[in-house]
Design a protein around this motif. Structure first.
Motif, PDB file in Angstrom:
ATOM      1  N   ARG A   1       0.828  -1.206   0.000  1.00 44.87           N
ATOM      2  CA  ARG A   1       0.000   0.000   0.000  1.00 44.87           C
ATOM      3  C   ARG A   1       0.862   1.255   0.000  1.00 44.87           C
ATOM      4  N   ARG A   2       1.983   1.217   0.684  1.00 48.54           N
ATOM      5  CA  ARG A   2       2.865   2.388   0.725  1.00 48.54           C
ATOM      6  C   ARG A   2       3.592   2.567  -0.607  1.00 48.54           C
ATOM      7  N   PHE A   3       4.125   1.482  -1.171  1.00 47.96           N
ATOM      8  CA  PHE A   3       4.782   1.600  -2.471  1.00 47.96           C
ATOM      9  C   PHE A   3       3.786   2.011  -3.569  1.00 47.96           C
ATOM     10  N   GLU A   4       2.537   1.598  -3.415  1.00 50.55           N
ATOM     11  CA  GLU A   4       1.531   1.938  -4.425  1.00 50.55           C
ATOM     12  C   GLU A   4       1.251   3.434  -4.477  1.00 50.55           C
ATOM     13  N   LEU A   5       1.510   4.158  -3.399  1.00 52.14           N
ATOM     14  CA  LEU A   5       1.299   5.605  -3.424  1.00 52.14           C
ATOM     15  C   LEU A   5       2.102   6.249  -4.547  1.00 52.14           C
ATOM     16  N   VAL A   6       3.313   5.761  -4.766  1.00 58.84           N
ATOM     17  CA  VAL A   6       4.156   6.311  -5.828  1.00 58.84           C
ATOM     18  C   VAL A   6       3.597   5.916  -7.185  1.00 58.84           C
ATOM     19  N   ARG A   7       3.252   4.678  -7.346  1.00 59.09           N
ATOM     20  CA  ARG A   7       2.678   4.220  -8.629  1.00 59.09           C
ATOM     21  C   ARG A   7       1.373   4.957  -8.941  1.00 59.09           C
ATOM     22  N   HIS A   8       0.570   5.150  -7.917  1.00 55.86           N
ATOM     23  CA  HIS A   8      -0.729   5.790  -8.123  1.00 55.86           C
ATOM     24  C   HIS A   8      -0.611   7.255  -8.526  1.00 55.86           C
ATOM     25  N   ALA A   9       0.535   7.867  -8.290  1.00 56.94           N
ATOM     26  CA  ALA A   9       0.726   9.251  -8.720  1.00 56.94           C
ATOM     27  C   ALA A   9       0.676   9.374 -10.244  1.00 56.94           C
ATOM     28  N   PHE A  10       0.781   8.259 -10.942  1.00 57.17           N
ATOM     29  CA  PHE A  10       0.765   8.264 -12.410  1.00 57.17           C
ATOM     30  C   PHE A  10      -0.570   7.814 -12.993  1.00 57.17           C
ATOM     31  N   ARG A  11      -1.497   7.375 -12.155  1.00 58.26           N
ATOM     32  CA  ARG A  11      -2.673   6.706 -12.712  1.00 58.26           C
ATOM     33  C   ARG A  11      -3.622   7.665 -13.427  1.00 58.26           C
ATOM     34  N   ARG A  12      -3.815   8.891 -12.899  1.00 61.88           N
ATOM     35  CA  ARG A  12      -4.721   9.812 -13.591  1.00 61.88           C
ATOM     36  C   ARG A  12      -4.119  10.252 -14.915  1.00 61.88           C
ATOM     37  N   ALA A  13      -2.797  10.436 -14.956  1.00 57.60           N
ATOM     38  CA  ALA A  13      -2.139  10.781 -16.218  1.00 57.60           C
ATOM     39  C   ALA A  13      -2.303   9.654 -17.231  1.00 57.60           C
ATOM     40  N   LEU A  14      -2.192   8.414 -16.761  1.00 56.98           N
ATOM     41  CA  LEU A  14      -2.380   7.276 -17.654  1.00 56.98           C
ATOM     42  C   LEU A  14      -3.823   7.214 -18.148  1.00 56.98           C
ATOM     43  N   GLU A  15      -4.766   7.463 -17.258  1.00 59.17           N
ATOM     44  CA  GLU A  15      -6.165   7.470 -17.690  1.00 59.17           C
ATOM     45  C   GLU A  15      -6.420   8.592 -18.697  1.00 59.17           C
ATOM     46  N   MET A  16      -5.836   9.759 -18.462  1.00 64.37           N
ATOM     47  CA  MET A  16      -6.004  10.850 -19.406  1.00 64.37           C
ATOM     48  C   MET A  16      -5.439  10.472 -20.772  1.00 64.37           C
ATOM     49  N   TRP A  17      -4.296   9.791 -20.792  1.00 64.02           N
ATOM     50  CA  TRP A  17      -3.721   9.326 -22.062  1.00 64.02           C
ATOM     51  C   TRP A  17      -4.694   8.387 -22.770  1.00 64.02           C
ATOM     52  N   LEU A  18      -5.313   7.480 -22.039  1.00 61.83           N
ATOM     53  CA  LEU A  18      -6.258   6.535 -22.632  1.00 61.83           C
ATOM     54  C   LEU A  18      -7.487   7.260 -23.190  1.00 61.83           C
ATOM     55  N   VAL A  19      -7.978   8.240 -22.450  1.00 64.45           N
ATOM     56  CA  VAL A  19      -9.159   8.987 -22.903  1.00 64.45           C
ATOM     57  C   VAL A  19      -8.811   9.840 -24.118  1.00 64.45           C
ATOM     58  N   LEU A  20      -7.633  10.454 -24.120  1.00 56.75           N
ATOM     59  CA  LEU A  20      -7.228  11.262 -25.273  1.00 56.75           C
ATOM     60  C   LEU A  20      -6.955  10.400 -26.491  1.00 56.75           C
ATOM     61  N   ASP A  21      -6.577   9.143 -26.290  1.00 52.81           N
ATOM     62  CA  ASP A  21      -6.460   8.220 -27.426  1.00 52.81           C
ATOM     63  C   ASP A  21      -7.815   8.077 -28.111  1.00 52.81           C
ATOM     64  N   LEU A  22      -8.880   7.981 -27.333  1.00 50.83           N
ATOM     65  CA  LEU A  22     -10.237   7.941 -27.898  1.00 50.83           C
ATOM     66  C   LEU A  22     -10.551   9.238 -28.632  1.00 50.83           C
ATOM     67  N   ALA A  23     -10.210  10.361 -27.999  1.00 52.93           N
ATOM     68  CA  ALA A  23     -10.508  11.663 -28.606  1.00 52.93           C
ATOM     69  C   ALA A  23      -9.804  11.817 -29.947  1.00 52.93           C
ATOM     70  N   LEU A  24      -8.525  11.451 -29.999  1.00 53.00           N
ATOM     71  CA  LEU A  24      -7.781  11.568 -31.257  1.00 53.00           C
ATOM     72  C   LEU A  24      -8.328  10.606 -32.294  1.00 53.00           C
ATOM     73  N   GLY A  25      -8.724   9.415 -31.874  1.00 57.43           N
ATOM     74  CA  GLY A  25      -9.326   8.481 -32.807  1.00 57.43           C
ATOM     75  C   GLY A  25     -10.599   9.032 -33.429  1.00 57.43           C
ATOM     76  N   LEU A  26     -11.409   9.713 -32.635  1.00 57.39           N
ATOM     77  CA  LEU A  26     -12.637  10.322 -33.160  1.00 57.39           C
ATOM     78  C   LEU A  26     -12.327  11.525 -34.049  1.00 57.39           C
ATOM     79  N   GLU A  27     -11.309  12.294 -33.691  1.00 57.27           N
ATOM     80  CA  GLU A  27     -10.901  13.393 -34.570  1.00 57.27           C
ATOM     81  C   GLU A  27     -10.416  12.857 -35.911  1.00 57.27           C
ATOM     82  N   GLU A  28      -9.665  11.773 -35.899  1.00 58.08           N
ATOM     83  CA  GLU A  28      -9.191  11.164 -37.151  1.00 58.08           C
ATOM     84  C   GLU A  28     -10.351  10.636 -37.994  1.00 58.08           C
ATOM     85  N   ALA A  29     -11.478  10.318 -37.338  1.00 63.94           N
ATOM     86  CA  ALA A  29     -12.667   9.851 -38.057  1.00 63.94           C
ATOM     87  C   ALA A  29     -13.542  11.000 -38.543  1.00 63.94           C
TER      88      ALA A  29
END
Length: 390
Positions: free
Chosen positions: A337-365
């Motif tokens: 749980r303590r080590f995960e605090l560091v990993r979790h600092a990246f999770r919203r950025a990773l989710e944003m990357w995944l959501v923007l992948d959808l956005a760019l895919g729709l823009e390309e369409a």
């Protein structure tokens, strides 16, 4: 900053700092970054229970604390923030609309439905469940709604609720991933509230030819359908992700009741205790940990360990000090749980990357796309919404 610029910077930073977020502490005894930043590892392990709970419950506070050791966390935080999308007031609906809808789900539906223009064309609700969202839009905008769902029991419930509310809602009992379902998108505005993984990505993959007029997608559970690795939907994506990395994006339990979070922590301790026992018997060998049937977690640790040992082919000694290994698991869980605090600092950025992948895919369409939040994180951490219009 447009979607592509934000996406590419996120991609570059996530790639450059992947040693901090790729290794799952559940699977790795001590992440490699501990050798690179021993002072941070020491500080994380020294956190008391109150500080751990505070940082786990409030990612912003945790990231502010981590930024002194890991400055990139600040920039990732900036890139992962988008403004709330404009909403509109919805006309009130009769009280019987709320029948059978859990309170939190009801609030999510209301927020999602309010973050869209008034529907001028027929609507398709994707992966509809009981059709609650489609029924709310039908009541608000007086447009015909089709709700597509694979589960026949949920389809029957949706039909019953639509008739009860007196709305024009057709229920389509079909598999969203079957090619035959694509025909239902043509000429419609598509709504997808928390359709999981490939169920929402499939909408984007064929958006250039399905003929939908618009999309409203709030993604969820990114690992579903990506057991063999993530397949991006935009041409700009080059970040390889496995199922473990995709699950990182949805690890927040902020909306779970306290007793549920306590149960999840206990379950993790049991699993880690068994892993420690197995390693003591067989040595440390990298291996996957397959999902455990829920029924095995309903008893005590002894029954859990014996059932797992039988499944995994672990030959237990005549006597096992189960209390010892349960204690080892609890200690290991506290480290994780303590080590995960560091990993979790990246999770919203990773989710944003995944959501923007959808956005760019729709823009390309060929769509004009907006991305932002449609509700507070306290209502659901999966609060990002992609709006695409032709």
């Amino acid at each position: 900053m447009n979607h592509r610029e934000r996406f590419l910077e996120l991609q570059a930073l996530l790639t450059a700092h992947e040693t901090w977020w790729r290794p799952a502490p559940f699977r790795v005894r001590r992440p490699d970054w501990c050798d690179e930043r021993p002072a941070l590892a020491e500080a994380v392990l020294a956190l008391d229970a109150a500080a751990l709970a505070r940082y786990a419950d409030d990612p912003a506070v945790c990231c502010a604390w981590l930024a002194s050791w890991l400055p990139v966390v600040d920039r990732l935080g900036e890139l992962a923030v988008l403004p709330a999308l404009p909403s509109r007031p919805l006309p009130l609906c009769a009280p019987h609309f709320d029948w059978s809808i859990p309170g939190r789900k009801r609030e999510q539906i209301e927020a999602f439905a309010a973050h869209r223009p008034i529907a001028r064309a027929p609507v398709l609700e994707w992966c509809a469940g009981k059709g609650h969202l489609g029924r709310r839009v039908a009541l608000a905008d007086r447009v015909p709604v089709a709700s597509l769902e694979i589960d026949p029991v949920l389809c029957a419930d949706a039909s019953h609720l639509a008739a009860r509310a007196g709305v024009e809602q057709v229920v389509l009992c079909a598999d969203a991933l079957d090619d035959s379902s694509r025909s239902h998108l043509r000429g419609r505005g598509v709504l997808a509230l928390h359709a999981c993984g490939e169920l929402h990505r499939s909408l984007v993959r064929s958006a250039d030819r399905d003929g939908a007029r618009s999309y409203r997608i709030a993604p969820c559970c990114y690992a579903r359908g990506a057991e063999n690795g993530y397949r991006p939907v935009s041409r700009a994506a080059s970040l390889p992700l496995d199922a473990d990395a995709l699950r990182l994006a949805v690890t927040e339990t902020v909306t779970a009741p306290r007793h549920v979070r306590a149960r999840l922590a206990r379950d993790q301790a049991w699993k880690l205790g068994f892993i420690a026992l197995r390693e003591a018997i067989e040595g440390t060998v990298p291996r996957t940990f397959r999902p455990v049937p829920k029924g095995w977690l309903a008893g005590d640790f002894v029954a859990f360990g014996e059932a797992l040992a039988q499944r995994e082919g672990v030959r237990l000694p005549a006597r096992v000090d189960w209390a010892h290994w349960q204690s080892v698991g609890e200690g290991r869980r506290d480290e994780v749980r303590r080590f995960e605090l560091v990993r979790h600092a990246f999770r919203r950025a990773l989710e944003m990357w995944l959501v923007l992948d959808l956005a760019l895919g729709l823009e390309e369409a060929g769509f004009d796309v907006e991305v932002g939040s449609f509700c507070a994180r306290s209502l659901t951490p999966r609060n990002l919404l992609v709006i695409a219009e032709r």
